[in-house]
Design a protein around this motif. Structure first.
Motif, mmCIF file in Angstrom:
data_model
loop_
_atom_site.group_PDB
_atom_site.id
_atom_site.type_symbol
_atom_site.label_atom_id
_atom_site.label_comp_id
_atom_site.label_asym_id
_atom_site.label_seq_id
_atom_site.Cartn_x
_atom_site.Cartn_y
_atom_site.Cartn_z
ATOM 1 N N ASN A 2 7.232 8.296 -4.459
ATOM 2 C CA ASN A 2 7.554 6.920 -4.065
ATOM 3 C C ASN A 2 6.355 5.980 -4.145
ATOM 4 O O ASN A 2 6.516 4.774 -4.343
ATOM 5 C CB ASN A 2 8.124 6.902 -2.646
ATOM 6 N N SER A 3 5.154 6.515 -3.984
ATOM 7 C CA SER A 3 3.957 5.679 -4.093
ATOM 8 C C SER A 3 3.830 5.087 -5.491
ATOM 9 O O SER A 3 3.217 4.033 -5.679
ATOM 10 C CB SER A 3 2.703 6.493 -3.762
ATOM 11 N N GLY A 4 4.429 5.769 -6.460
ATOM 12 C CA GLY A 4 4.394 5.275 -7.827
ATOM 13 C C GLY A 4 5.111 3.951 -7.995
ATOM 14 O O GLY A 4 4.795 3.179 -8.908
ATOM 15 N N ILE A 5 6.072 3.681 -7.120
ATOM 16 C CA ILE A 5 6.786 2.402 -7.179
ATOM 17 C C ILE A 5 5.809 1.257 -6.929
ATOM 18 O O ILE A 5 5.798 0.250 -7.642
ATOM 19 C CB ILE A 5 7.927 2.364 -6.141
ATOM 20 N N VAL A 6 4.968 1.437 -5.922
ATOM 21 C CA VAL A 6 3.973 0.412 -5.579
ATOM 22 C C VAL A 6 2.939 0.275 -6.685
ATOM 23 O O VAL A 6 2.679 -0.825 -7.193
ATOM 24 C CB VAL A 6 3.268 0.758 -4.247
ATOM 25 N N LEU A 7 2.360 1.406 -7.069
ATOM 26 C CA LEU A 7 1.249 1.368 -8.018
ATOM 27 C C LEU A 7 1.679 0.931 -9.413
ATOM 28 O O LEU A 7 0.987 0.142 -10.061
ATOM 29 C CB LEU A 7 0.573 2.736 -8.072
ATOM 30 N N SER A 8 2.813 1.424 -9.882
ATOM 31 C CA SER A 8 3.268 1.029 -11.216
ATOM 32 C C SER A 8 3.630 -0.454 -11.249
ATOM 33 O O SER A 8 3.392 -1.135 -12.255
ATOM 34 C CB SER A 8 4.464 1.878 -11.655
ATOM 35 N N SER A 9 4.172 -0.958 -10.151
ATOM 36 C CA SER A 9 4.488 -2.393 -10.074
ATOM 37 C C SER A 9 3.217 -3.224 -10.180
ATOM 38 O O SER A 9 3.178 -4.241 -10.890
ATOM 39 C CB SER A 9 5.207 -2.710 -8.759
#
Length: 271
Positions: free
Chosen positions: A108-115
């Protein structure tokens, strides 16, 4: 829901033999190598000996070690973000999108970082023709807006489900990460190179977005995101230095992080 791929990879096994750790370790080490290589080539400081020394040290530090033990899905997401950084630096939009999606699907942290990574790439290209002074002003305004919007989004979405500060596991490095991010923002007013490419700009905007977690008492989540971006921060700070100083800085910082990893008992998690 989004991180199903991360669960599959982290728990993969064949005939009862668990391969998840090996898969995560392989992807982590490869992605870290690509990121480090890309950055030192960008600084025109590449040499095989320097790269090998830096690489071997870096993959034995806290962010990598932690990600091969009790944060494997997060480690996978971090790996794909590293590769997205490389793709963005090379202007490979397709691969930037692919790795950003993979980062989202593994944790789920990828949602923040990829955004943040994709947004930074877009903004960087939109502001390319602006003067350095205008870039500083506009990026700071955008950063503040991101902080405010992120804070209220977390608040409204109720992401702090327990309703109280999340518990820090192990050492508390929140202060260090706040310092790193705040200093990065401050230095952007004096060094235009911080806002000159999508890699640095991603860290710049991340420095605004991440504290919104802390302000919502998501302490553990903030610290884990800080861990994921620690190696990119270390590399990016080196942009401010000249070639020889850059090499000495990276060697010393990664050695310091390596010894900190030992001192905090991180290697014990591998037993």
């Amino acid at each position: 829901m989004f991180d199903r791929l991360g669960f599959i990879l982290a728990t993969a096994s064949i005939n009862g033999v668990h391969l998840g750790v090996q898969i995560v370790t392989f992807i982590l080490t490869i992605s870290a190598g690509f990121l480090i290589r890309e950055h030192i080539k960008f600084k025109q400081s590449y040499s095989l000996v320097f790269f090998i020394l830096l690489y071997i040290t870096a993959i034995h530090t806290w962010p990598i070690i932690m990600s091969t033990s009790n944060a494997m899905r997060q480690g996978l997401s971090m790996s794909f973000i590293f590769l997205a950084f490389v793709a963005g630096s090379r202007g490979k939009i397709f691969w930037l999108a692919v790795f950003s999606i993979l980062a989202t699907l593994t944790h789920n942290s990828g949602i923040v970082l990829s955004s943040v990574v994709i947004f930074s790439y877009i903004v960087k290209n939109l502001l390319d023709n602006y003067s350095p002074a205008s870039k500083k002003f506009l990026n700071f305004i955008i950063g503040m807006l991101l902080l405010i919007m992120s804070f209220f989004f977390i608040k409204i979405a109720g992401l702090n489900e327990i309703g109280r500060p999340s518990k820090i596991i192990g050492g508390d490095f929140r202060g260090a990460f706040v310092f790193i991010g705040t200093l990065y923002i401050i230095l952007s007013f004096f060094y235009k190179s911080i806002l000159s490419n999508s890699f640095n700009l991603s860290l710049y905007y991340f420095s605004f977005v991440a504290p919104s977690l802390l302000l919502n008492e998501l302490n553990w989540e903030y610290e884990r995101l800080g861990m994921m971006m620690l190696i990119p921060y270390i590399l990016s700070y080196g942009v401010l230095l000249k070639r020889f100083s850059y090499q000495i800085y990276l060697i010393l910082i990664f050695l310091l992080l390596f010894f900190l990893t030992i001192a905090t008992g991180m290697f014990a998690s591998l037993k």
